[in-house]
Motif scaffolding. Structure first.
Motif, PDB file in Angstrom:
ATOM      1  N   HIS A  58      -2.365 -23.132  10.026  1.00  0.00           N
ATOM      2  CA  HIS A  58      -1.330 -22.097   9.939  1.00  0.00           C
ATOM      3  C   HIS A  58      -0.123 -22.615   9.160  1.00  0.00           C
ATOM      4  O   HIS A  58       0.174 -23.795   9.206  1.00  0.00           O
ATOM      5  CB  HIS A  58      -0.816 -21.688  11.330  1.00  0.00           C
ATOM      6  CG  HIS A  58      -1.846 -21.022  12.161  1.00  0.00           C
ATOM      7  ND1 HIS A  58      -2.777 -21.715  12.885  1.00  0.00           N
ATOM      8  CD2 HIS A  58      -2.101 -19.710  12.370  1.00  0.00           C
ATOM      9  CE1 HIS A  58      -3.563 -20.862  13.521  1.00  0.00           C
ATOM     10  NE2 HIS A  58      -3.178 -19.640  13.223  1.00  0.00           N
ATOM     11  N   GLN A 116       0.852  -1.211   0.000  1.00  0.00           N
ATOM     12  CA  GLN A 116       0.000   0.000   0.000  1.00  0.00           C
ATOM     13  C   GLN A 116       0.876   1.244   0.000  1.00  0.00           C
ATOM     14  O   GLN A 116       0.707   2.155  -0.816  1.00  0.00           O
ATOM     15  CB  GLN A 116      -0.858   0.045   1.266  1.00  0.00           C
ATOM     16  CG  GLN A 116      -2.006  -0.938   1.334  1.00  0.00           C
ATOM     17  CD  GLN A 116      -2.900  -0.632   2.534  1.00  0.00           C
ATOM     18  OE1 GLN A 116      -2.970   0.505   2.989  1.00  0.00           O
ATOM     19  NE2 GLN A 116      -3.587  -1.635   3.033  1.00  0.00           N
ATOM     20  N   ASP A 167       4.707 -18.418  12.697  1.00  0.00           N
ATOM     21  CA  ASP A 167       3.709 -19.406  13.132  1.00  0.00           C
ATOM     22  C   ASP A 167       4.228 -20.812  12.857  1.00  0.00           C
ATOM     23  O   ASP A 167       4.932 -21.048  11.876  1.00  0.00           O
ATOM     24  CB  ASP A 167       2.391 -19.197  12.367  1.00  0.00           C
ATOM     25  CG  ASP A 167       1.708 -17.893  12.758  1.00  0.00           C
ATOM     26  OD1 ASP A 167       1.946 -17.423  13.889  1.00  0.00           O
ATOM     27  OD2 ASP A 167       0.952 -17.345  11.934  1.00  0.00           O
TER      28      ASP A 167
HETATM   29  C1  FA5 Z   1      -3.538  -8.600   7.910  1.00  0.00           C
HETATM   30  O1  FA5 Z   1      -2.524  -9.209   7.584  1.00  0.00           O
HETATM   31  C2  FA5 Z   1      -3.858  -7.251   7.349  1.00  0.00           C
HETATM   32  N1  FA5 Z   1      -2.709  -6.757   6.646  1.00  0.00           N
HETATM   33  C3  FA5 Z   1      -5.095  -7.347   6.466  1.00  0.00           C
HETATM   34  C4  FA5 Z   1      -5.623  -5.997   6.121  1.00  0.00           C
HETATM   35  C5  FA5 Z   1      -5.335  -5.432   4.904  1.00  0.00           C
HETATM   36  C6  FA5 Z   1      -6.460  -5.305   7.020  1.00  0.00           C
HETATM   37  C7  FA5 Z   1      -5.829  -4.181   4.547  1.00  0.00           C
HETATM   38  C8  FA5 Z   1      -6.955  -4.061   6.688  1.00  0.00           C
HETATM   39  C9  FA5 Z   1      -6.653  -3.505   5.468  1.00  0.00           C
HETATM   40  P1  FA5 Z   1      -4.397 -10.502   9.454  1.00  0.00           P
HETATM   41  O2  FA5 Z   1      -3.211 -10.550  10.327  1.00  0.00           O
HETATM   42  O3  FA5 Z   1      -5.730 -10.718  10.081  1.00  0.00           O
HETATM   43  O4  FA5 Z   1      -4.511  -9.135   8.676  1.00  0.00           O
HETATM   44  O5  FA5 Z   1      -4.187 -11.607   8.308  1.00  0.00           O
HETATM   45  C10 FA5 Z   1      -5.041 -11.676   7.197  1.00  0.00           C
HETATM   46  C11 FA5 Z   1      -5.330 -13.123   6.831  1.00  0.00           C
HETATM   47  O6  FA5 Z   1      -4.115 -13.837   6.651  1.00  0.00           O
HETATM   48  C12 FA5 Z   1      -6.068 -13.918   7.895  1.00  0.00           C
HETATM   49  O7  FA5 Z   1      -7.436 -13.668   7.832  1.00  0.00           O
HETATM   50  C13 FA5 Z   1      -5.750 -15.337   7.506  1.00  0.00           C
HETATM   51  O8  FA5 Z   1      -6.614 -15.752   6.471  1.00  0.00           O
HETATM   52  C14 FA5 Z   1      -4.374 -15.211   6.919  1.00  0.00           C
HETATM   53  N2  FA5 Z   1      -3.363 -15.735   7.838  1.00  0.00           N
HETATM   54  C15 FA5 Z   1      -2.839 -15.145   8.928  1.00  0.00           C
HETATM   55  N3  FA5 Z   1      -1.883 -15.900   9.492  1.00  0.00           N
HETATM   56  C16 FA5 Z   1      -1.807 -17.031   8.745  1.00  0.00           C
HETATM   57  C17 FA5 Z   1      -0.998 -18.217   8.774  1.00  0.00           C
HETATM   58  N4  FA5 Z   1      -0.050 -18.411   9.680  1.00  0.00           N
HETATM   59  N5  FA5 Z   1      -1.176 -19.158   7.834  1.00  0.00           N
HETATM   60  C18 FA5 Z   1      -2.093 -18.980   6.866  1.00  0.00           C
HETATM   61  N6  FA5 Z   1      -2.889 -17.886   6.760  1.00  0.00           N
HETATM   62  C19 FA5 Z   1      -2.745 -16.915   7.674  1.00  0.00           C
END
Ligand code: FA5
Length: 377
Positions: free
Chosen positions: A231, A202, A225
């Motif tokens: 995960h 962004q 993780d």
């Molecule tokens: C974010 O990473 C924010 N950057 C998203 C965002 C973008 C918010 C723009 C607002 C505006 P978060 O930490 O919740 O958000 O991760 C987003 C998604 O990544 C989760 O919903 C999940 O689907 C995926 N995710 C997170 N950690 C893992 C993991 N260890 N393994 C697989 N998928 C994961």
């Protein structure tokens, strides 16, 4: 056949004696018969019909004879050479026929064997699905934007309004890249991390492009993780950013609904629940209607739904209006421009879209997992 005539043939030529000519002929015939293949026959041919063969040398002797003896000797030698020629042609024919029959057997092609023993390669479903999601936005006029996976801490955190003590910056969540030799053992001193989300793109897009900005950013991200059923330390996210004059939450909601309808079919919709992200304000957690039960399983024990655990909704990711602090950090006037952003995990979306129970199946590279997704090359 005539014997040497001493009255007009003063020269007794050993090579032209009838028994000698017969011997040469018989030797040639025996050599041809003994040749086991065309190569040996070629050698026998050179030895018995070539310029230095006994019969050729005998032939050369004829020229020195008186006329009568010349005729007799010429006839004997000619007949012998003709017999040798015939035997050679006959043996040549036999050996060629043998070779052709052998080649037909040795080089036979078994058309009943399976033709595809080397399977053709296929792209991983994560790659093809990520492209499919990006295509939804490209069709709406968004551009693809990319950033580095080893990212400056400033882009990954500071530009996105993460305070210096934000827990996401801790070693427990983030892979820090060790600096050059001599910079000490403190990995965080290098200022470089493996990006923990696609949101730093962004800031890169806002700094590097003309406004308005409409970009979609697919990519690989890293977190500390453990690998388990839900995960993985290396996963994929897709990020959307729109910054323009007059954008509101309604634009965000409409864009999200369009995305889930494009990917999961007509009638799909999303809902927003309040949440917190440092780089969006207000922020929300976005859910989409369960594409299997469409909400019908909620409060209905007769129709349980495994996909959404009878919740009716499936959690997709995070979203919100771009925080004015982020706009300021990237040199954008928040008095004139506003924007929305969202991001979600591709692995999780692929899991519920295809009822995949264990995320580890996606990273193990077993073709029994990828094959049912088809052979998109
Ligand atoms: C974010 O990473 C924010 N950057 C998203 C965002 C973008 C918010 C723009 C607002 C505006 P978060 O930490 O919740 O958000 O991760 C987003 C998604 O990544 C989760 O919903 C999940 O689907 C995926 N995710 C997170 N950690 C893992 C993991 N260890 N393994 C697989 N998928 C994961």
């Amino acid at each position: 056949m005539s014997a040497p005539n001493k009255s007009y043939d003063p020269v007794e030529v050993e090579a032209l004696k009838p028994e000698e000519i017969e011997r040469m002929r018989d030797e040639a015939l025996a050599a041809f018969a003994a040749a086991a293949d065309l190569q040996q026959l070629q050698e026998a041919k050179t030895a018995h019909t070539g310029g230095s063969s006994p019969l050729a040398l005998a032939n050369r002797e004829i020229g020195a004879l008186p006329p009568q003896a010349k005729a007799d000797a010429g006839k004997r030698v000619g007949q012998a050479r003709a017999a040798v020629g015939r035997a050679l042609a006959a043996r040549q024919g036999e050996l060629e026929a043998e070779r052709d029959a052998r080649v037909l057997v040795e080089e036979a092609v078994d058309v009943t064997l399976p033709y595809d023993r080397t399977p053709s390669g296929a792209r991983h479903p994560l790659t093809t699905f990520m492209e499919r999601v990006a295509d939804v936005f490209v069709a709406m006029g968004y551009e693809i934007a990319e950033g580095p996976e080893a990212e400056a801490e400033w882009f990954n955190f500071d530009a996105l309004n993460f305070t210096p003590d934000h827990p996401a910056r801790q070693m427990q969540d983030t892979f820090f890249v060790r600096g050059p030799q001599g910079a000490g053992d403190d990995e965080s001193a290098s200022g470089v991390v493996l990006r923990t989300h696609t949101s730093p793109v962004q800031a890169r897009a806002l700094l590097g492009r003309e406004l308005p900005v409409y970009v979609v950013c697919p990519g690989r991200v890293y977190r500390t993780d453990e690998l388990d059923a839900t995960h993985t330390p290396v996963f994929h996210q897709i990020e959307l950013l729109a910054v323009d004059e007059g954008l509101t939450m309604a634009d965000l909601k409409g864009t999200l609904d369009h995305m889930v309808q494009s990917l999961f079919g007509a009638g799909m919709k999303t809902r927003l629940r309040p949440n917190y992200f440092p780089f969006t304000e207000p922020s929300a957690e976005m859910d989409m209607l369960c594409y299997v039960c469409k909400g019908a399983s909620v409060g209905n024990p007769d129709r349980p739904c495994r996909t959404c655990a009878s919740e009716g909704w499936i959690e997709l990711g995070g979203c919100g209006m771009v925080n004015p602090r982020v706009l300021v950090a990237c040199g954008v006037d928040p008095g004139r421009y506003s924007g929305f952003a969202f991001g979600f995990g591709i692995e999780r979306m692929l899991m519920f879209r295809h009822n995949i129970e264990d995320m580890r199946d996606m990273v193990e590279g077993d073709v029994r997992f990828t094959r049912p997704f088809g052979m998109e090359i």
